[in-house]
Motif scaffolding. Structure first.
Motif, PDB file in Angstrom:
ATOM      1  N   GLN A  51       0.824  -1.210   0.000  1.00 42.76           N
ATOM      2  CA  GLN A  51       0.000   0.000   0.000  1.00 42.76           C
ATOM      3  C   GLN A  51       0.862   1.265   0.000  1.00 42.76           C
ATOM      4  OE1 GLN A  51      -3.088  -0.065   2.992  1.00 42.76           O
ATOM      5  NE2 GLN A  51      -3.626  -2.148   2.413  1.00 42.76           N
ATOM      6  N   ASN A  54       2.031   2.588  -3.908  1.00 40.83           N
ATOM      7  CA  ASN A  54       1.321   3.557  -4.743  1.00 40.83           C
ATOM      8  C   ASN A  54       0.749   4.704  -3.908  1.00 40.83           C
ATOM      9  OD1 ASN A  54      -0.920   2.391  -3.644  1.00 40.83           O
ATOM     10  ND2 ASN A  54      -2.016   2.142  -5.546  1.00 40.83           N
ATOM     11  N   LEU A  56      -0.801   5.000  -0.984  1.00 38.60           N
ATOM     12  CA  LEU A  56      -2.068   4.994  -0.247  1.00 38.60           C
ATOM     13  C   LEU A  56      -1.830   5.223   1.238  1.00 38.60           C
ATOM     14  CD1 LEU A  56      -4.006   2.069  -1.919  1.00 38.60           C
ATOM     15  CD2 LEU A  56      -4.646   4.470  -1.906  1.00 38.60           C
ATOM     16  N   VAL A  57      -0.643   4.872   1.700  1.00 35.89           N
ATOM     17  CA  VAL A  57      -0.299   5.032   3.106  1.00 35.89           C
ATOM     18  C   VAL A  57       0.944   5.911   3.184  1.00 35.89           C
ATOM     19  CG1 VAL A  57       0.225   3.805   5.224  1.00 35.89           C
ATOM     20  CG2 VAL A  57      -1.133   2.694   3.492  1.00 35.89           C
ATOM     21  N   ARG A  79      -2.139  10.801  -7.600  1.00 34.14           N
ATOM     22  CA  ARG A  79      -3.150  10.253  -8.511  1.00 34.14           C
ATOM     23  C   ARG A  79      -2.503   9.747  -9.779  1.00 34.14           C
ATOM     24  NH1 ARG A  79      -8.546  13.775  -9.227  1.00 34.14           N
ATOM     25  NH2 ARG A  79      -9.607  12.006 -10.161  1.00 34.14           N
ATOM     26  N   ARG A  82      -0.832   6.535  -9.056  1.00 38.32           N
ATOM     27  CA  ARG A  82      -1.731   5.390  -8.921  1.00 38.32           C
ATOM     28  C   ARG A  82      -2.171   4.839 -10.270  1.00 38.32           C
ATOM     29  NH1 ARG A  82      -4.507   8.451  -4.095  1.00 38.32           N
ATOM     30  NH2 ARG A  82      -2.864   8.030  -2.586  1.00 38.32           N
ATOM     31  N   LEU A  87      -2.791  -1.321  -8.207  1.00 34.95           N
ATOM     32  CA  LEU A  87      -2.817  -2.199  -7.040  1.00 34.95           C
ATOM     33  C   LEU A  87      -4.143  -2.950  -7.002  1.00 34.95           C
ATOM     34  CD1 LEU A  87      -1.859  -3.259  -4.324  1.00 34.95           C
ATOM     35  CD2 LEU A  87      -2.506  -1.118  -3.283  1.00 34.95           C
ATOM     36  N   PHE A  89      -6.268  -5.232  -4.722  1.00 30.43           N
ATOM     37  CA  PHE A  89      -6.355  -5.643  -3.319  1.00 30.43           C
ATOM     38  C   PHE A  89      -6.786  -7.097  -3.201  1.00 30.43           C
ATOM     39  CE2 PHE A  89      -6.050  -1.242  -2.417  1.00 30.43           C
ATOM     40  CZ  PHE A  89      -5.692  -1.151  -1.088  1.00 30.43           C
ATOM     41  N   GLN A  90      -6.673  -7.607  -1.974  1.00 25.03           N
ATOM     42  CA  GLN A  90      -7.206  -8.927  -1.676  1.00 25.03           C
ATOM     43  C   GLN A  90      -8.717  -8.897  -1.870  1.00 25.03           C
ATOM     44  OE1 GLN A  90      -5.831  -9.714   2.190  1.00 25.03           O
ATOM     45  NE2 GLN A  90      -5.288 -11.795   1.774  1.00 25.03           N
ATOM     46  N   TYR A  91      -9.296  -9.958  -2.342  1.00 26.82           N
ATOM     47  CA  TYR A  91     -10.727 -10.025  -2.635  1.00 26.82           C
ATOM     48  C   TYR A  91     -11.198  -8.761  -3.358  1.00 26.82           C
ATOM     49  CZ  TYR A  91     -10.590 -13.966   0.514  1.00 26.82           C
ATOM     50  OH  TYR A  91     -10.271 -15.155   1.091  1.00 26.82           O
ATOM     51  N   HIS A  94     -14.867  -7.344  -3.946  1.00 30.96           N
ATOM     52  CA  HIS A  94     -15.667  -6.605  -2.958  1.00 30.96           C
ATOM     53  C   HIS A  94     -15.747  -5.116  -3.253  1.00 30.96           C
ATOM     54  CE1 HIS A  94     -15.102  -9.911   0.291  1.00 30.96           C
ATOM     55  NE2 HIS A  94     -15.758 -10.307  -0.774  1.00 30.96           N
ATOM     56  N   GLN A  95     -14.988  -4.648  -4.240  1.00 41.22           N
ATOM     57  CA  GLN A  95     -15.033  -3.219  -4.526  1.00 41.22           C
ATOM     58  C   GLN A  95     -15.899  -2.896  -5.736  1.00 41.22           C
ATOM     59  OE1 GLN A  95     -10.898  -3.366  -4.988  1.00 41.22           O
ATOM     60  NE2 GLN A  95     -10.889  -2.608  -7.081  1.00 41.22           N
ATOM     61  N   TYR A 107     -14.626   2.868 -14.598  1.00 33.12           N
ATOM     62  CA  TYR A 107     -14.458   3.788 -13.469  1.00 33.12           C
ATOM     63  C   TYR A 107     -13.035   4.329 -13.350  1.00 33.12           C
ATOM     64  CZ  TYR A 107     -14.457   5.410  -8.609  1.00 33.12           C
ATOM     65  OH  TYR A 107     -14.323   6.152  -7.480  1.00 33.12           O
ATOM     66  N   GLY A 108     -12.051   3.417 -13.408  1.00 31.11           N
ATOM     67  CA  GLY A 108     -10.647   3.822 -13.270  1.00 31.11           C
ATOM     68  C   GLY A 108     -10.202   4.804 -14.337  1.00 31.11           C
ATOM     69  N   MET A 160      -6.482   1.070 -16.248  1.00 31.16           N
ATOM     70  CA  MET A 160      -5.751   2.318 -16.012  1.00 31.16           C
ATOM     71  C   MET A 160      -4.404   2.296 -16.738  1.00 31.16           C
ATOM     72  SD  MET A 160      -7.380   3.497 -12.733  1.00 31.16           S
ATOM     73  CE  MET A 160      -6.063   4.425 -12.073  1.00 31.16           C
TER      74      MET A 160
END
Lengths: 283, 265
Positions: A51, A54, A56-57, A79, A82, A87, A89-91, A94-95, A107-108, A160
């Motif tokens: 994380q 890119n 995010l943290v 931005r 990114r 990236l 993510f796991q699962y 779910h997004q 969307y991206g 993207m």
């Protein structure tokens, strides 16, 4: 060099009783076009690490450079970063949120401010890359099977057009067929487009098969860094970290102990088969 | 960002207060809130401050952690203080247009601020030292008498503990989905109100879906373990008063006595 991480440290809940050091002085470089495997037991800091890559943290300490530029310096567009460092993510399924598959993938690229035509073009290309047939494009993503949902979600990041693709356990919870399909597609991206891949996985077999280089994390520190063959030589240390070597490596070691002359660096079933056949032929 | 909220968060250290029966702490919080409304002069508030300081000391939760919880009520605090300050009739100090500041207003505003701050800190001592599960256990037992008039106390306590249990999970989930959409170039900060509301859709839809998914999973898991409501259900750790709880009740009585005394001064 594409990604350079310098002395990266990250502390959760700093200054409270819940303080937790997730990353502790991690440094490495990943050149363009490498397929890197990232392994470590649960809670070793893998997810926190990716994380950071890119932006995010924000790290507690240390620096990250992408193509030589410090990504946390003032005025650096996270931005923009990114879109270059994708990236998954796991699962990732779910997004999903859109009414149909194609809009979700759009969307991206739409967030990148591209023209509507280009957005659509990229989405279609990404969906083809992950092997989603056209008949699914207008369907609701929530009606798809688990494996298909995941492919749509991965397409959402691929649309993207990233230079680096990071995947956090992309095969968790999939059946063997779905798993192989996803990993084969990732490898295709790596080979055909020269995309840099960072793959987080708990499957040592997958790592031995796909990765050119392995990074091993243990308690927030980088424990090993090298080719899979080099890393799996340390299988005893890996076991102490809650990891292991591929099954076939254990078989090879057992055979060597019984006097069979076979290369100890074998990490895949195919290589073991060839080596054993050679041994049998000699005998 | 979401980790900043400290109201209603458990702080895991070992202290007398952490080991105390949740009913004692619930009752104590109630006593404290009542006392704040009983107190009407400086001595009363001094006693309340002293009591709070002692309790915070006993809880071994860092004061800084508690003060952070006050951030959440900063806005409410500002509004109530300024209303009291500008709109109380009495002996005027100065006036700007239709706003006038009076001695009575200053007094009221000061007491109001102290009262609100103590109220929030007092009740956060309880939530910081009591896990949500203990808290609902305590509530269920304390309100058990309502069962006789057919109030579904157990079911309500169960709903509450599940809701509380889900807060950190949903916070984490929100954080994760937010990051995932940010990785796809989402922007949750800039833009006007409409733009901001629109940008929430990619966050809220997955969040709702995941909340429903978790709810059905949990219902299934509860049924698989033969949950059928509160009837005939026993506890693994029944609540029992210990000596420290009796000592605490004595302290409450003493404290209330002092508060009543300050009213007579």
């Amino acid at each position: 060099m594409a990604i350079k991480v310098e002395d990266l440290t990250f502390v959760y809940n700093e200054g409270t009783a819940l303080e937790q050091r997730a990353l502790d002085g991690v440094s490495f470089e990943i050149p363009d076009g490498q397929f890197v495997g990232l392994i470590g037991h649960t809670g070793s800091g893998k997810s926190t690490l990716i994380q950071h890559l890119n932006g995010l943290v924000k790290p507690t300490g240390g620096k990250i450079y992408y193509n030589g530029e410090d990504i946390y310096s003032e005025g650096y567009s996270l931005r923009q970063l990114r879109s270059k460092v994708g990236l998954v993510f796991q699962y990732p399924e779910h997004q999903l949120f859109e009414v149909d598959v194609i809009s979700d993938v759009c969307y991206g690229p739409r967030n990148l401010g591209l023209s509507e035509e280009e957005v659509r073009e990229r989405a279609e290309e990404a969906l083809r890359l992950v092997g989603m047939k056209e008949k699914y494009w207008e369907q609701s993503p929530f009606e798809l099977s688990g494996g298909q949902k995941r492919r749509v979600a991965i397409a959402g990041v691929l649309a993207m057009n990233p230079e680096v693709l990071i995947l956090d356990e992309p095969t968790a919870g999939l059946d063997p067929k779905g798993r192989d399909e996803i990993l084969d597609q990732v490898e295709k991206l790596h080979k055909a487009r020269g995309m840099t891949i960072i793959l987080v996985s708990h499957s040592m077999e997958d790592m031995a098969r796909y990765a050119e280089r392995l990074l091993v994390m243990n308690h927030g520190r980088k424990a090993f860094d090298g080719t899979p063959k080099e890393i799996f030589r340390h299988y005893k240390e890996l076991e102490q970290m809650g990891l292991a070597a591929p099954q076939v490596t254990y078989v090879v070691h057992a055979l060597r102990e019984r006097g069979v002359e076979i290369d100890e660096d074998i990490t895949t079933v195919e290589a073991a088969r060839d080596a054993l056949l050679a041994v049998l032929r000699r005998a | 960002m979401l980790r900043e909220i400290t109201i209603g968060q458990y702080y895991p250290v070992d202290s007398v207060l952490h080991r105390m029966d949740p009913r004692t702490k619930l009752f104590g919080t109630m006593v404290y809130i009542v006392s704040l409304f009983l107190a009407d002069n400086v001595w009363g508030y001094a006693a309340a401050a002293l009591f709070l300081a002692m309790v915070i000391r006993l809880s071994r939760v860092p004061v800084a952690f508690m003060v952070r919880g006050l951030k959440a009520i900063l806005f409410l605090l500002l509004i109530s203080v300024s209303f009291n300050l500008f709109l109380t009739e009495g002996e005027e100090i100065f006036r700007i247009g239709f706003l006038h500041v009076t001695w009575e207003g200053v007094r009221m505003a000061g007491f109001m601020a102290v009262r609100l701050i103590f109220l929030v800190m007092g009740s956060s001592v309880m939530t910081l030292t009591t896990t949500p599960n203990q808290l609902t256990d305590g509530l269920e037992k304390s309100l058990g008498f309502l069962k006789k008039v057919r109030v579904p106390v157990h079911e309500m306590a169960m709903i509450m503990s599940i809701a509380l249990r889900f807060i950190p999970i949903l916070v984490e989930e929100t954080d994760k989905i937010m990051k995932a959409q940010m990785a796809r170039g989402a922007d949750f900060e800039s833009g006007g109100l409409v733009q901001k509301a629109k940008s929430m859709v990619p966050l809220l839809v997955p969040l709702f879906i995941s909340a429903f998914r978790r709810a059905t999973d949990l219902a299934m898991a509860m049924e698989a373990r033969c949950y059928h409501g509160g009837e005939g259900r026993t506890k693994m750790k029944p609540l029992k008063y210990a000596r420290r709880d009796r000592a605490a009740y004595a302290a409450y009585a003493g404290y209330l006595g002092v508060i009543v005394l300050t009213k007579l001064v």
